[in-house]
Design an enzyme around this catalytic site. Structure first.
Site, PDB file in Angstrom:
ATOM      1  N   HIS A 108      10.547   1.869  30.218  1.00  0.00           N
ATOM      2  CA  HIS A 108      10.296   2.256  28.819  1.00  0.00           C
ATOM      3  C   HIS A 108      10.704   3.697  28.600  1.00  0.00           C
ATOM      4  O   HIS A 108      11.069   4.390  29.542  1.00  0.00           O
ATOM      5  CB  HIS A 108       8.847   1.977  28.401  1.00  0.00           C
ATOM      6  CG  HIS A 108       7.797   2.827  29.056  1.00  0.00           C
ATOM      7  ND1 HIS A 108       7.537   2.776  30.416  1.00  0.00           N
ATOM      8  CD2 HIS A 108       6.939   3.744  28.548  1.00  0.00           C
ATOM      9  CE1 HIS A 108       6.559   3.616  30.699  1.00  0.00           C
ATOM     10  NE2 HIS A 108       6.181   4.228  29.588  1.00  0.00           N
ATOM     11  N   HIS A 140       9.279   6.606  27.652  1.00  0.00           N
ATOM     12  CA  HIS A 140       8.494   7.845  27.757  1.00  0.00           C
ATOM     13  C   HIS A 140       9.149   8.840  28.724  1.00  0.00           C
ATOM     14  O   HIS A 140       9.743   8.439  29.727  1.00  0.00           O
ATOM     15  CB  HIS A 140       7.052   7.532  28.198  1.00  0.00           C
ATOM     16  CG  HIS A 140       6.212   6.997  27.079  1.00  0.00           C
ATOM     17  ND1 HIS A 140       5.119   6.179  27.283  1.00  0.00           N
ATOM     18  CD2 HIS A 140       6.308   7.174  25.735  1.00  0.00           C
ATOM     19  CE1 HIS A 140       4.575   5.873  26.108  1.00  0.00           C
ATOM     20  NE2 HIS A 140       5.284   6.457  25.162  1.00  0.00           N
ATOM     21  N   ASP A 159       8.107  10.753  31.005  1.00  0.00           N
ATOM     22  CA  ASP A 159       7.747  10.693  32.429  1.00  0.00           C
ATOM     23  C   ASP A 159       8.301   9.440  33.111  1.00  0.00           C
ATOM     24  O   ASP A 159       7.930   9.119  34.246  1.00  0.00           O
ATOM     25  CB  ASP A 159       6.221  10.804  32.611  1.00  0.00           C
ATOM     26  CG  ASP A 159       5.469   9.636  31.999  1.00  0.00           C
ATOM     27  OD1 ASP A 159       5.782   9.250  30.859  1.00  0.00           O
ATOM     28  OD2 ASP A 159       4.559   9.096  32.674  1.00  0.00           O
ATOM     29  N   HIS A 160       9.227   8.737  32.428  1.00  0.00           N
ATOM     30  CA  HIS A 160       9.908   7.582  33.028  1.00  0.00           C
ATOM     31  C   HIS A 160      11.428   7.693  32.951  1.00  0.00           C
ATOM     32  O   HIS A 160      12.130   7.053  33.732  1.00  0.00           O
ATOM     33  CB  HIS A 160       9.419   6.286  32.361  1.00  0.00           C
ATOM     34  CG  HIS A 160       7.953   6.081  32.559  1.00  0.00           C
ATOM     35  ND1 HIS A 160       7.437   5.201  33.488  1.00  0.00           N
ATOM     36  CD2 HIS A 160       6.888   6.713  32.016  1.00  0.00           C
ATOM     37  CE1 HIS A 160       6.110   5.293  33.480  1.00  0.00           C
ATOM     38  NE2 HIS A 160       5.752   6.200  32.598  1.00  0.00           N
ATOM     39  N   HIS A 186       2.242  -1.068  25.341  1.00  0.00           N
ATOM     40  CA  HIS A 186       2.214   0.383  25.578  1.00  0.00           C
ATOM     41  C   HIS A 186       3.282   1.048  24.707  1.00  0.00           C
ATOM     42  O   HIS A 186       3.019   2.033  24.024  1.00  0.00           O
ATOM     43  CB  HIS A 186       2.463   0.627  27.066  1.00  0.00           C
ATOM     44  CG  HIS A 186       2.541   2.065  27.469  1.00  0.00           C
ATOM     45  ND1 HIS A 186       1.466   2.913  27.420  1.00  0.00           N
ATOM     46  CD2 HIS A 186       3.570   2.807  27.955  1.00  0.00           C
ATOM     47  CE1 HIS A 186       1.830   4.126  27.846  1.00  0.00           C
ATOM     48  NE2 HIS A 186       3.099   4.085  28.180  1.00  0.00           N
ATOM     49  N   ASP A 221       4.208   1.224  32.770  1.00  0.00           N
ATOM     50  CA  ASP A 221       2.868   1.545  32.266  1.00  0.00           C
ATOM     51  C   ASP A 221       2.242   0.357  31.545  1.00  0.00           C
ATOM     52  O   ASP A 221       1.452   0.528  30.610  1.00  0.00           O
ATOM     53  CB  ASP A 221       2.925   2.737  31.292  1.00  0.00           C
ATOM     54  CG  ASP A 221       3.259   4.048  31.982  1.00  0.00           C
ATOM     55  OD1 ASP A 221       3.351   4.079  33.220  1.00  0.00           O
ATOM     56  OD2 ASP A 221       3.431   5.048  31.261  1.00  0.00           O
ATOM     57  N   HIS A 264       1.825   4.864  37.822  1.00  0.00           N
ATOM     58  CA  HIS A 264       0.848   5.960  37.912  1.00  0.00           C
ATOM     59  C   HIS A 264      -0.254   5.646  38.914  1.00  0.00           C
ATOM     60  O   HIS A 264      -0.637   4.483  39.078  1.00  0.00           O
ATOM     61  CB  HIS A 264       0.183   6.223  36.548  1.00  0.00           C
ATOM     62  CG  HIS A 264       1.107   6.800  35.523  1.00  0.00           C
ATOM     63  ND1 HIS A 264       1.357   8.140  35.413  1.00  0.00           N
ATOM     64  CD2 HIS A 264       1.860   6.200  34.565  1.00  0.00           C
ATOM     65  CE1 HIS A 264       2.209   8.357  34.423  1.00  0.00           C
ATOM     66  NE2 HIS A 264       2.539   7.189  33.891  1.00  0.00           N
TER      67      HIS A 264
END
Ligand code: ZN
Ligand code: FE
Length: 258
Positions: free
Chosen positions: A57, A59, A61-62, A115, A134, A172
């Site tokens: 996805h 975001h 942090d990905h 999400h 996530d 995570h």
């Protein structure tokens, strides 16, 4: 067919990036590179050449390492068709029901919105490995930033249908706080109580709790158990529709401070 080699790289405060290598072809993928430096360093150290990035996805942090890794290696970036506009450097768009050949292995792709609206998961059946970003966490699930409880419950249902031996490589290390919450909404679940204690012990030794198996998740993750009578009862919704129970469990988790 050989199974994937899977290397877990902890980055930022609690992210896991995965390097996956298909030994027959030498294909090397990075799943959800939050950052690039530790990923390139780990691949280098192993003598592996990165050929792919797999994004679940959009975001930061990905996908934060996407462009730097692509520039350094010329790799192919594979990501969600439904969210292609938000995946930096995307080359190949995939979605529900697609198979993506990764060396001699094949990833099956699921759309798992909730999400984010364009979230996907990659299931490597031959290696019993699920990369779910996530969407599903050990004893938890992602927050509903862009989706509804009904969407997320449906998405989690697709993952719950996978074989018990499937290992869940989520993005995570949230397990310990998830466990503290889980026991509040599934208090009579002895498997969960025992697992929560084992998780505390593992974290006290600084060990990762990821991956773990779908079989254990099905028995203990309250977000996969919104249709279990004990969870419905614990949140005061005995006999209610699982989507309503799921929504209440998610709502309680959003404000849980444990
Ligand atoms: Zn996310
Ligand atoms: Fe994340």
């Amino acid at each position: 067919m050989a199974k994937l080699d899977i290397v877990q790289i902890p980055v930022l405060s609690d992210n896991y990036v995965y390097l996956i290598r298909e030994p027959d072809s030498g294909a090397v993928g990075v799943v959800d590179p939050a950052v690039y430096e530790p990923v390139l360093a780990e691949a280098d150290r192993r003598g592996w050449t990165i050929t792919h990035i797999l994004n679940t996805h959009h975001h930061p942090d990905h996908v934060g390492g996407n462009l730097a890794i692509k520039e350094a290696t010329g790799c192919t970036i594979v990501g969600p068709r439904a969210d292609a506009g938000r995946i930096p450097g995307i080359d190949v768009e995939v979605g529900d029901g697609d198979s993506y050949d990764f060396g001699a292995e094949t990833a099956q792709v699921f759309d798992v919105p909730g999400h984010t609206r364009g979230h996907i998961a990659f299931w490597f059946e031959g290696s019993d490995a699920l990369f779910c970003g996530d969407t599903l966490f050990i004893l938890g699930c992602g927050r509903l930033f862009e989706g509804t409880p009904a969407q997320m419950w449906h998405s989690l249902g697709k993952l719950r249908a996978l074989p018990d031996e499937t290992r869940i490589y989520c993005a995570h290390e949230y397990t310990q706080s998830n466990a503290r919450f889980a026991v509040t909404v599934d208090p009579e679940n002895d498997d969960l109580t025992a697992r929560a204690a084992a998780i505390d012990a593992a974290r006290a030794r600084n060990q990762p709790t990821v991956p773990d198996t779908m079989g254990l998740e099905k028995r203990t993750n309250p977000f996969l158990r919104a249709d279990a009578p004990g969870v419905a009862e614990a949140v005061g919704l005995t006999g209610a529709d699982p989507v309503a129970v799921f929504a209440e469990v998610r709502h309680r988790k959003d404000s849980f401070r444990g």
